[in-house]
Design a protein around this motif. Structure first.
Motif, short mmCIF file in Angstrom:
data_model
loop_
_atom_site.label_atom_id
_atom_site.label_comp_id
_atom_site.label_asym_id
_atom_site.label_seq_id
_atom_site.Cartn_x
_atom_site.Cartn_y
_atom_site.Cartn_z
N ALA A 1 33.26 45.64 42.22
CA ALA A 1 34.37 45.67 43.18
C ALA A 1 34.98 47.07 43.16
O ALA A 1 35.16 47.66 42.09
N ARG B 1 38.06 49.95 43.87
CA ARG B 1 39.43 49.97 43.37
C ARG B 1 40.37 49.20 44.30
O ARG B 1 41.26 48.48 43.85
N THR C 1 39.95 45.47 43.83
CA THR C 1 40.53 45.04 42.56
C THR C 1 42.05 45.00 42.64
O THR C 1 42.69 44.05 42.15
N TYR D 1 40.50 41.60 34.29
CA TYR D 1 39.72 42.28 35.32
C TYR D 1 38.90 43.42 34.73
O TYR D 1 37.77 43.68 35.16
N SER E 1 34.82 43.88 34.83
CA SER E 1 34.18 45.12 35.27
C SER E 1 33.23 45.65 34.20
O SER E 1 32.11 46.07 34.49
#
Length: 478
Positions: free
Chosen positions: A270, A272, A275, A339, A343
């Motif tokens: 994803a 920035r 996110t 998150y 990542s």
């Protein structure tokens, strides 16, 4: 003198008489020395620049006047990623990942200012470093020097006379192998001079340096064996050269460029913006500290009042707004960590796929081993991000705790003319906050990280060596 020594000496004599070969070797030696010096100078400049910027950022943070702690939370702080000494040999992903982070409350920022975003397109192709020269240029030189080692004898009809005169197939192969191996040793020698320069620096551990030297030695030995093998299997020199150039183009240029794109397509990350939108959505679901009817913070308020044995937040011995800030930062940080973990997991899957492609390209495996031992791979970048986030959280929570303990709730909600001055605390509070110190990995961690890549290169060397031994048995049948 043995037949192996005679053949090796004769092969080296032919190379020495070839002015193009001699010139190419000298140019590569000069290029490697230049790469060592320029890379060392460049990395020293980067290290000095980051250290200077970090000192200025620390001074600016500590020089803040008396103010409300929450203003310091939003004032933020800059930190810079320091480089280990082995980055002068292999800078790894540093030019692509960024080196600066801005730390602030309620937000987990990414690193910025990667060199490839500020420099020419040449940086994207590859910096002139000892690692780049040995990975890409040295094999090409070995190909042009050794592609005809056996094919020349076969094409010219001199192979059988050599064997009739008493030179066995094993002696011929080992002699040619020794001659090209001497050239490979000569090519790698200047890069080892760079290690001598690095070895005296703090953090330059012997174990990782030994792993890097072993990986590059195995890599160059692999190319020497592969060149002799192709030269033995192909009857004409021209065909041997074309075949070797094709192998070099695929393993050194194509696959290392294609593998990251394959990994990105297989396990997309994803961006920035996506996110940030997802985090904002989750934060709304978790609770809003500014909404008095929010279920989570209503319960939090009731728990705080019960813990301190009071019925109103005005009667608390601490500033309730500071407690809210502490709870809010803890909640958002847990969300940021989740998150970030997702990542990191996706990037780990990408790296695993690239490692799988490394089974087809020893150059990819070498790069992974080299970067891992130097501490400049993605794991090193992740190490910096995690330490930076830990420092950010501790910094923000320390400031929130100051708000809770050093600023009264009455002053914090007051709106009169003198309220702003009453809610400020002394600047010495910022000066007592510890500075960010990046903890470099120990030697064992770096060595362990480099083992998978090194194992692949050594595996390729064993397979190529076995194929060369089998092919040597049929050498006289050509």
């Amino acid at each position: 003198m043995s037949a192996i020594s005679l053949i090796a000496r004769d092969e080296l004599r032919l190379m020495r008489r070839n002015r193009v070969a001699v010139t190419a070797i000298l140019l590569l030696l000069v290029l490697t020395l230049v790469a060592v010096v320029t890379s060392w100078t460049h990395q020293q400049g980067i290290a000095d620049n980051r250290a200077r910027n970090q000192a200025e950022a620390n001074h600016a943070f500590e020089a803040q006047p008396d103010r409300h702690p929450h203003r310091v939370v939003h004032y933020g702080h800059f930190i810079f990623r320091p480089l280990g000494p082995l980055a002068a040999f292999d800078p790894g992903v540093d030019a692509f990942t960024g080196n600066t982070m801005f730390l602030e409350g309620h937000r987990q920022n990414t690193s910025n200012f990667g060199d490839v975003r500020q420099s020419s397109a040449l940086v994207r192709f590859g910096q002139l470093t000892p690692a780049f020269v040995l990975q890409a240029v040295a094999p090409l030189l070995l190909i042009f020097l050794g592609y005809g080692a056996i094919a020349r004898e076969t094409e010219g009809g001199t192979l059988r006379p050599l064997m009739v005169q008493g030179a066995s197939a094993r002696a011929i192969v080992l002699g040619k192998l020794a001659a090209l191996g001497v050239v490979a040793l000569l090519v790698g020698l200047p890069a080892m001079i760079g290690f001598v320069l690095i070895s005296g620096q703090p953090g330059a551990f012997a174990g990782p340096m030994l792993m890097i030297a072993l990986a590059y030695a195995a890599y160059l030995a692999l190319w020497v064996v592969a060149i002799l093998l192709v030269s033995m299997l192909v009857r004409r020199r021209r065909d041997a050269l074309l075949a070797l150039l094709a192998i070099w183009a695929v393993t050194v240029v194509l696959l290392p460029r294609v593998a990251p794109d394959m990994a990105s397509a297989a396990y997309p990350l994803a961006n920035r913006l996506q996110t940030d939108v997802a985090i904002a959505r989750d934060l709304r679901r978790m609770g809003d500290s500014h909404d008095p009817d929010d279920p989570h913070f209503a319960k939090f308020k009731a728990d705080v009042l019960k813990r301190y044995g009071v019925t109103r937040i005005e009667d608390l011995p601490v500033n309730y707004k500071g407690l809210l800030a502490l709870e809010g930062e803890a909640m958002t940080s847990r969300l940021f960590d989740r998150y970030a973990a997702e990542s990191f997991a996706a990037q780990a899957r990408q790296n695993a796929l690239v490692t799988g492609v490394g089974l087809l390209s020893p150059t990819i495996a070498l790069r992974q081993a080299s970067m891992a031992a130097a501490g400049t791979d993605f794991a090193g970048h992740r190490r910096f991000l995690e330490q930076a986030e830990a420092y950010r959280y501790a910094l923000v929570q320390r400031l929130n705790r100051l708000q809770a303990e050093a600023v009264s709730y009455a002053d914090d909600i007051a709106k009169d003319a003198g309220a702003d001055r009453r809610k400020r605390i002394g600047a010495d509070n910022w000066r007592r906050i510890p500075e960010f110190t990046f903890v470099q990995p120990d030697a064992r961690t770096l060595v362990r990280a480099s083992l998978p890549g090194l194992a692949i290169v050594l595996g390729w060397l064993v397979v190529a060596g076995g194929a060369l031994a089998l092919a040597a048995r049929r050498l006289g049948a050509k």
